[in-house]
Design a protein around this motif. Sequence first.
Motif, PDB file in Angstrom:
ATOM      1  N   LEU A 149     -23.825   4.811  47.101  1.00 47.51           N
ATOM      2  CA  LEU A 149     -23.666   3.862  47.927  1.00 47.51           C
ATOM      3  C   LEU A 149     -22.795   2.679  47.549  1.00 47.51           C
ATOM      4  O   LEU A 149     -22.194   1.912  48.195  1.00 47.51           O
ATOM      5  N   GLN A 150     -22.608   2.498  46.182  1.00 52.50           N
ATOM      6  CA  GLN A 150     -21.833   1.559  45.550  1.00 52.50           C
ATOM      7  C   GLN A 150     -20.368   1.819  46.077  1.00 52.50           C
ATOM      8  O   GLN A 150     -19.567   0.815  46.304  1.00 52.50           O
ATOM      9  N   LYS A 151     -19.838   3.155  46.244  1.00 54.97           N
ATOM     10  CA  LYS A 151     -18.416   3.203  46.418  1.00 54.97           C
ATOM     11  C   LYS A 151     -18.148   2.684  47.909  1.00 54.97           C
ATOM     12  O   LYS A 151     -17.035   2.114  47.979  1.00 54.97           O
ATOM     13  N   PRO A 152     -18.862   2.957  49.001  1.00 57.97           N
ATOM     14  CA  PRO A 152     -18.548   2.346  50.397  1.00 57.97           C
ATOM     15  C   PRO A 152     -18.632   1.026  50.353  1.00 57.97           C
ATOM     16  O   PRO A 152     -17.712   0.271  50.935  1.00 57.97           O
ATOM     17  N   CYS A 153     -19.677   0.385  49.634  1.00 59.20           N
ATOM     18  CA  CYS A 153     -19.735  -1.078  49.410  1.00 59.20           C
ATOM     19  C   CYS A 153     -18.549  -1.682  48.559  1.00 59.20           C
ATOM     20  O   CYS A 153     -17.965  -2.607  49.289  1.00 59.20           O
ATOM     21  N   PHE A 154     -17.948  -1.032  47.795  1.00 55.36           N
ATOM     22  CA  PHE A 154     -16.843  -1.449  47.178  1.00 55.36           C
ATOM     23  C   PHE A 154     -15.453  -1.484  47.898  1.00 55.36           C
ATOM     24  O   PHE A 154     -14.940  -2.320  47.926  1.00 55.36           O
ATOM     25  N   MET A 155     -15.665  -0.247  48.728  1.00 56.83           N
ATOM     26  CA  MET A 155     -14.263  -0.159  49.858  1.00 56.83           C
ATOM     27  C   MET A 155     -14.447  -1.228  50.974  1.00 56.83           C
ATOM     28  O   MET A 155     -13.510  -1.780  51.084  1.00 56.83           O
ATOM     29  N   LEU A 156     -15.524  -1.685  51.270  1.00 57.60           N
ATOM     30  CA  LEU A 156     -15.715  -2.585  52.108  1.00 57.60           C
ATOM     31  C   LEU A 156     -15.282  -3.850  51.631  1.00 57.60           C
ATOM     32  O   LEU A 156     -14.732  -4.862  52.483  1.00 57.60           O
ATOM     33  N   CYS A 157     -15.901  -4.366  50.553  1.00 56.26           N
ATOM     34  CA  CYS A 157     -15.406  -5.410  49.850  1.00 56.26           C
ATOM     35  C   CYS A 157     -13.839  -5.772  49.441  1.00 56.26           C
ATOM     36  O   CYS A 157     -13.315  -6.874  49.746  1.00 56.26           O
ATOM     37  N   HIS A 158     -13.386  -4.536  49.393  1.00 58.73           N
ATOM     38  CA  HIS A 158     -11.857  -4.900  49.207  1.00 58.73           C
ATOM     39  C   HIS A 158     -11.021  -3.895  50.306  1.00 58.73           C
ATOM     40  O   HIS A 158     -10.275  -3.136  50.303  1.00 58.73           O
ATOM     41  N   HIS A 159     -11.527  -4.125  51.265  1.00 59.74           N
ATOM     42  CA  HIS A 159     -11.083  -3.720  52.609  1.00 59.74           C
ATOM     43  C   HIS A 159      -9.615  -3.560  52.935  1.00 59.74           C
ATOM     44  O   HIS A 159      -8.986  -2.673  53.527  1.00 59.74           O
ATOM     45  N   ALA A 160      -8.934  -4.805  52.533  1.00 59.36           N
ATOM     46  CA  ALA A 160      -7.599  -4.951  52.651  1.00 59.36           C
ATOM     47  C   ALA A 160      -6.732  -3.626  51.826  1.00 59.36           C
ATOM     48  O   ALA A 160      -5.688  -3.173  52.226  1.00 59.36           O
ATOM     49  N   LEU A 161      -7.221  -3.289  50.699  1.00 61.97           N
ATOM     50  CA  LEU A 161      -6.873  -1.933  50.140  1.00 61.97           C
ATOM     51  C   LEU A 161      -7.077  -0.774  50.869  1.00 61.97           C
ATOM     52  O   LEU A 161      -6.299   0.291  50.762  1.00 61.97           O
ATOM     53  N   PHE A 162      -8.030  -0.797  51.675  1.00 65.57           N
ATOM     54  CA  PHE A 162      -8.535   0.557  52.446  1.00 65.57           C
ATOM     55  C   PHE A 162      -8.353   0.490  53.613  1.00 65.57           C
ATOM     56  O   PHE A 162      -8.955   1.262  54.638  1.00 65.57           O
ATOM     57  N   LYS A 163      -7.539  -0.410  54.353  1.00 65.87           N
ATOM     58  CA  LYS A 163      -7.531  -0.569  55.798  1.00 65.87           C
ATOM     59  C   LYS A 163      -6.788   0.695  56.524  1.00 65.87           C
ATOM     60  O   LYS A 163      -7.146   0.740  57.766  1.00 65.87           O
ATOM     61  N   GLN A 164      -6.174   1.291  55.953  1.00 71.55           N
ATOM     62  CA  GLN A 164      -5.596   2.597  56.473  1.00 71.55           C
ATOM     63  C   GLN A 164      -6.371   3.804  56.274  1.00 71.55           C
ATOM     64  O   GLN A 164      -6.182   4.842  56.645  1.00 71.55           O
ATOM     65  N   SER A 165      -7.666   3.675  55.463  1.00 70.80           N
ATOM     66  CA  SER A 165      -8.517   4.849  55.168  1.00 70.80           C
ATOM     67  C   SER A 165      -9.372   5.116  56.295  1.00 70.80           C
ATOM     68  O   SER A 165      -9.681   4.134  57.194  1.00 70.80           O
ATOM     69  N   SER A 166      -9.502   6.466  56.460  1.00 71.38           N
ATOM     70  CA  SER A 166     -10.382   7.110  57.440  1.00 71.38           C
ATOM     71  C   SER A 166     -11.747   7.329  56.975  1.00 71.38           C
ATOM     72  O   SER A 166     -11.884   7.377  55.913  1.00 71.38           O
ATOM     73  N   PHE A 167     -12.783   7.820  57.751  1.00 74.38           N
ATOM     74  CA  PHE A 167     -13.984   7.928  57.449  1.00 74.38           C
ATOM     75  C   PHE A 167     -13.878   9.306  56.463  1.00 74.38           C
ATOM     76  O   PHE A 167     -14.736   9.208  55.584  1.00 74.38           O
ATOM     77  N   ALA A 168     -12.988  10.094  56.687  1.00 69.74           N
ATOM     78  CA  ALA A 168     -12.939  11.170  55.754  1.00 69.74           C
ATOM     79  C   ALA A 168     -12.368  10.821  54.386  1.00 69.74           C
ATOM     80  O   ALA A 168     -12.895  11.492  53.373  1.00 69.74           O
ATOM     81  N   ASP A 169     -11.493   9.679  54.265  1.00 70.70           N
ATOM     82  CA  ASP A 169     -11.145   9.138  53.034  1.00 70.70           C
ATOM     83  C   ASP A 169     -12.490   8.613  52.296  1.00 70.70           C
ATOM     84  O   ASP A 169     -12.461   8.712  51.030  1.00 70.70           O
TER      85      ASP A 169
END
Length: 180
Positions: free
Chosen positions: A21-41
């Motif tokens: 669960l740390q990973k999606p939390c990290f990706m949400l906190c740094h959402h600017a880096l992952f804004k092009q990411s899909s659920f599959a990513d």
Amino acid sequence: MLVNSLRFFIVYISWVLLFVLQKPCFMLCHHALFKQSSFADYWQVMMHGLPLDFSVAGYFSAIPGILILIEIWYRGRFTQWFRKGYNAVAALIFSVIFGLNLVLYGYWGFPLDSTPLYYFFSSPASALASVSVWMVIVGILVVLLIAVGVYLLMQRVEKWLGAFVKTNRHRIGSTLLQLV
């Protein structure tokens, strides 16, 4: 006899889930880096990190496994006290690593490894020179909040699992099974 192995497995899986669960939390906190990411990513990130999550969860589960072995032969206040203390320390370590990783990634551009620690211990004044007091206060509060949440979760898991523990008549068999 299988209850102890099941207890260990559930504690282990609880730690695995926390690390996953740390990973999606990290990706949400740094959402600017992952804004092009899909659920599959997001899914791929979690799947690629799973071997490391299994490994670290094993380290975090080692002490509870030893306590389960001790409790096969002796169950008392000491083991309960030690389990609570271990859960508090493990929750604090978990939350400090997670919190530092969230914050330092924005500055360093890579996940937490030994580099920031080496930098901090070689020159603490320089390492803290660009950090504001409010950032430190908020960071400490977030780390404590996460630590309390993880501690309460692990205590709830332990309490739930404790309801299944009965007097063990097959101590040698339980010990051998737990060791495996």
